[in-house]
Design an enzyme around this catalytic site. Structure first.
Site: not given
Ligand code: CA2
Length: 147
Positions: A105, A23, A112, A103, A82, A18, A79, A10-11
């Site tokens: 990230h 990221y 974090r 896995e 969340a 953003r 990946n 997700p996301n």
């Molecule tokens: O660091 C990672 O790859 C995560 O898997 C990314 C997830 C987060 O919930 C994990 O704790 C760590 C979130 C992905 C959301 O990505 C976005 C990228 C740009 C703007 C908003 C969200």
């Protein structure tokens, strides 16, 4: 030629739009391109996907586990976003399907918020990688190719 699956949760479709400080500024299309280049160099076919739905990820893990059992798959770079921190369903899918999962990230989740420190996937993963930015995808694929 075996297939390497790269599944994004997700996301992650929002990558590059953003939170560049967390990221980076590359988009998911850029990540797919870097995975395709890495797989080309490693002699693997790439199946790259993203979904915002937990059940879809579960189905994809089952599919990858079946392909692996048939000798057609190298494994999965996952990946799960969340869902990493919440999903017993993904834990059970990996365990039940026998899929070899790395896995992954983008960010260092351990540097974090505390709620990102626990992973339901790590105990059933072959390996865990976090904090190398989007280059981590290529590194994870290289690791998968050596297993
Ligand atoms: O660091 C990672 O790859 C995560 O898997 C990314 C997830 C987060 O919930 C994990 O704790 C760590 C979130 C992905 C959301 O990505 C976005 C990228 C740009 C703007 C908003 C969200």
């Amino acid at each position: 030629m075996k297939t390497a699956y790269v599944f994004n949760g997700p996301n992650l479709n929002l990558l590059g739009t953003r939170e560049p400080q967390v990221y980076g500024s590359q988009t998911l299309a850029d990540v797919e391109a870097l995975c395709r280049k890495a797989c080309g160099e490693l002699g693997l076919a790439l199946d790259f996907r993203q979904t915002n739905h937990e059940g879809e990820l579960v189905g994809w893990i089952h599919e990858a586990g079946k392909a692996q059992a048939e000798g057609k798959a190298q494994g999965v770079v996952l990946n799960a976003g969340a869902y990493t921190h919440t999903s017993i369903a993904l834990h059970d899918a990996i365990k039940g399907s026998g899929a070899k999962v790395v896995e992954l990230h983008i960010s260092n989740v351990h540097a974090r918020e505390a709620f990102r420190h626990h992973s339901y996937i790590a105990p059933v993963a072959k390996a865990v990688m976090a904090g190398f930015g989007v280059e981590g995808y290529a590194l994870a694929l290289a690791g998968l190719a050596r297993t």
